[in-house]
Design an enzyme around this catalytic site. Structure first.
Site, mmCIF file in Angstrom:
data_model
loop_
_atom_site.group_PDB
_atom_site.id
_atom_site.type_symbol
_atom_site.label_atom_id
_atom_site.label_comp_id
_atom_site.label_asym_id
_atom_site.label_seq_id
_atom_site.Cartn_x
_atom_site.Cartn_y
_atom_site.Cartn_z
ATOM 1 N N GLY A 96 0.783 -1.226 0.000
ATOM 2 C CA GLY A 96 0.000 0.000 0.000
ATOM 3 C C GLY A 96 0.815 1.276 0.000
ATOM 4 O O GLY A 96 0.672 2.127 -0.887
ATOM 5 N N VAL B 138 6.614 -2.037 5.395
ATOM 6 C CA VAL B 138 7.028 -2.420 6.744
ATOM 7 C C VAL B 138 5.907 -3.055 7.550
ATOM 8 O O VAL B 138 6.146 -3.652 8.594
ATOM 9 C CB VAL B 138 7.580 -1.210 7.539
ATOM 10 N N GLU C 238 4.064 -5.663 7.558
ATOM 11 C CA GLU C 238 4.072 -7.083 7.921
ATOM 12 C C GLU C 238 5.439 -7.568 8.386
ATOM 13 O O GLU C 238 5.550 -8.639 8.987
ATOM 14 C CB GLU C 238 3.583 -7.906 6.733
#
Length: 719
Positions: A514, A683, A685
């Site tokens: 995203g 970042v 996950e």
């Protein structure tokens, strides 16, 4: 790539923060409309079988009830095609089309009433008789039926191998062979799933707590045979998702059906108990890991063999072995996945799907082998650092895992660690230190954005529009930061409009794509606007002008343009991952088995950090969930009935403030010139990946007990 950022990377506070803390940020269930009705699902009370009859007479007579929808009177929906990697999120989801029961809690009807309370009460009055079958629930009992699936989540191959594993093991001076278990876990975001749907003629508007607007719109279109252009999906604010809100769920389709049948707005907000039974889960994974090394710690062989479960009505398998294919240099490798069907709801993406359970097994095994070899765990990992991605031989676009381990070790004080278990104590507490490496794929996808610039009395402002979502990660803020820097405006003069499927399309939020995807689209459209305005100006600028100078030079009061970005051909030549290293100090009560984690340190390399404050928040939240995975979280099934014993936060235990010590996050400066124009890697996950292994390794250092079955509860430490 610009070498110096002024606004990008700055710890700007969330631009929507005031709305949230004052309660003015409206989530899917918080909109109201005239003549709004309320839906409440009726759920199956058996796990496998058929509905024989449904008696709705008492429910229909209940005050306020307007409609009870079951398979008897449901709209006929488009049939569901076989699942593929391409259509999993967008294919039709035809609810209430037959009498078959696949799992406990399955939606078998919807009560629609004037109030939520009336709908919920009437749902209890629906009487159902069943023809029951013996359900497939027990993991060990059904293990014998495991088969090789054709494909895993995200298109990962089911099995991979290179070299000769058995030969490599025979040549090894030291061999480790252990099995690790990670249990079923639930998503449980702060905001449960909710939908509001209403028709205005042929046009459908849906307020939905969804991570991806475009696929939600397409799935509705495919289910009800409605043209996509007649559907608008709105999700201005989302209270977490963690993967459970990636795919349109059955409650959404029930709500749209009710709105269509009654021609009034309908709201359905599912309960916390339904969050356990109806929106997916992380699978129970049993993982056998074998490692063979030379005396000096050089890996000769590594196998990672996973067995897990899926639903009887749909196949979904996490790519839990993927991390073992790329993390370390090994000449002989085997990674396999096997699955069997059960009468448990279909699994779904859960934060860092694959990497979260897979890293527990791999990084625990690496720590076990390091201890056997009497080699420091960091040295062992460094010794087996791959120069290229072992799986596909592509060069790394950037890989800073060694630097992360070194930085983390220095910040944490790794030199205090005594490698001999049970060698450090504080009164009745055994003290231990553990670490693990972490990696997570860093995808970047195609996205579009629109910029609208206005000049009102020399007050230049910009409006950024794109069909993005903010699931609590800070999308609003990082989009504003990129636009502000690119246009040469302060952040407060940027207005961000997202959460609307009618805006320029994006792939939504999920899979750690995203932030990088949105901001690169915004960067590109802002650059396009500046170039177009420069072409309209006759002034030759000495220095690069900002949007204020360009609007003035072009003598314009309004200007807008739209642009898009997609991964370049050059980026496809490289392997893109974010990397990190986690370090934990644990205290274990030697009499009670209670575990405390007074401090945790993460060192992270993720390319350009867009906002240090929101990125740090993402890592901290991932670590907290990793602590839950390690110590408390487990969905326990009653094998007799297929229902969960753990149904609410009263018994499904997530970490709370008193469980969390000091968490420190450090970002390593890392430049990635190939992944995308801004050099951004995800970042969201990475923060959870390998956290459970870090804690398990620290507990071993403290107690000498190696726990391979999560969660690590006191009873396991006292055996």
């Amino acid at each position: 790539m610009r070498e110096k950022h002024k606004i990008i990377g700055s710890p700007v506070s969330r631009i929507e923060g005031h709305l949230k803390v004052t309660g003015k940020a409206a989530y899917a269930a918080e909109f109201s409309f005239p003549h709004l009705m309320y839906g409440f699902p009726v759920q199956s009370t058996i796990t496998a079988g058929e509905i024989k009859s449904i008696d709705v007479i008492a429910a229909e007579r209940s005050p306020g009830v307007l409609k009870i929808i079951t398979h008897h009177n449901a709209l006929k929906l488009m049939p569901r095609p076989p699942v593929t990697h391409a259509n999993r999120m967008t294919r039709s989801n035809p609810v209430l089309q037959n009498t078959r029961i696949h799992c406990f809690g399955q939606y078998i009807g919807l009560v629609v009433a004037e109030t939520y309370e009336q709908a919920r009460f009437a749902a209890r009055l629906v009487k159902v008789s069943y023809k029951t079958e013996r359900p497939k629930i027990d993991f060990d009992e059904n293990l014998k039926d495991a088969y090789k699936p054709e494909i895993l989540n995200a298109g990962h191959p089911t099995d991979t191998s290179w070299g000769d594993l058995e030969s490599g093991l025979k040549q090894s001076a030291e061999i480790l062979s252990e099995t690790y278990n990670t249990p079923i876990e639930q998503h449980n975001p702060m905001e449960p799933h909710a939908t509001i749907a209403f028709f205005e003629g042929e046009r459908l508007t849906v307020y939905e707590s969804t991570q991806i607007l475009g696929t939600t719109k397409e799935a509705i279109a495919n289910t009800f045979n409605i043209p996509k252009e007649n559907i608008q999906v709105l999700a201005p604010f989302i209270g977490g998702g963690f993967g459970s809100k990636l795919q349109p769920r059955e409650h959404l389709m029930l709500t749209v059906m009710a709105a269509k049948m009654l021609n009034r707005p309908v709201k359905t907000a599912i309960t916390r108990q339904m969050m356990q039974t109806n929106v997916g889960l992380r699978q129970h994974n049993r993982q056998k890991v074998r490692i063979g090394t030379e005396k000096d710690g050089k890996l000769l062989a590594l196998s990672h063999e996973i067995v897990t479960h899926t639903s009887v009505d749909e196949e979904f398998i996490e790519q839990s072995g993927a991390i073992s294919r790329m993390m370390y240099e090994v000449p002989n490798s085997l990674v396999t996945h096997r699955v069997f069907t059960t009468n448990i709801q279909v699994p779904r993406w859960t934060r860092a799907p694959g990497e979260t359970p897979g890293s527990f097994a791999l990084e625990s095994a690496m720590d076990e082998m390091a201890h056997r070899l009497k080699i420091d765990p960091i040295e062992f990992r460094t010794k087996n650092e791959p120069s290229v991605n072992p799986e596909n031989k592509k060069p790394w676009a950037s890989r800073s895992v060694i630097e992360c381990m070194r930085m983390g070790a220095e910040k944490f004080g790794w030199n205090m660690r005594n490698s001999e278990p049970m060698s450090t104590r504080n009164g009745r507490w055994l003290v231990g230190y553990g670490m693990a490496s972490a990696s997570r794929g860093a995808p970047c996808r195609e996205a579009s954005a629109r910029v609208k610039i206005t000049n009102s009395n020399k007050n230049i402002r910009a409006r950024i529009e794109l069909a993005a979502t903010d699931i609590g990660t800070g999308s609003y803020t990082i989009i504003a930061q990129v636009a502000a820097e690119r246009l040469g405006l302060p952040v407060e003069k940027i207005k961000v409009i997202i959460g609307d499927s009618d805006l320029p399309p994006t792939p939504g939020s999920g899979g750690s794509w995203g932030a990088g995807t949105y901001t690169n689209a915004v960067d590109a459209v802002c650059e396009k606007a500046k170039n177009e305005l420069l072409g309209k100006s006759k002034i030759k600028f000495v220095n690069e002008p900002g949007i204020t100078e360009l609007m003035k030079a072009a003598a314009l009061n309004e200007y807008q343009t739209e642009g898009s970005v997609k991964p370049s051909e050059e980026s496809e030549k490289y392997s893109h991952f974010s990397f990190g290293a986690h370090f934990a100090e644990v205290w274990v009560d030697e009499s009670l088995g209670i575990v405390k984690i007074p401090r945790f340190t993460s060192a992270i390399a993720a390319g350009t950090i867009l906002n240090e404050k929101t990125a740090r928040s993402q890592i901290i939240s991932g670590v907290v969930w990793g602590i839950g995975q390690a110590l408390t979280e487990e969905s326990v099934l009653d094998k007799r009935y297929g229902n969960y014993v753990t149904r609410t936060f009263a018994d499904y235990h997530v970490p709370v403030n008193l469980d969390i010590g000091n968490i420190e996050v450090y970002f390593l400066h890392e430049e990635d010139k190939t992944i995308n124009r801004l050099g951004v890697k995800g970042v969201g996950e990475l923060g959870i990946t390998s956290v459970a292994a870090t804690i398990a390794n620290a507990i071993f250092n403290a107690t000498g007990k190696r726990i391979r079955d999560l969660p690590i509860t006191p009873d396991k430490l006292l055996l």
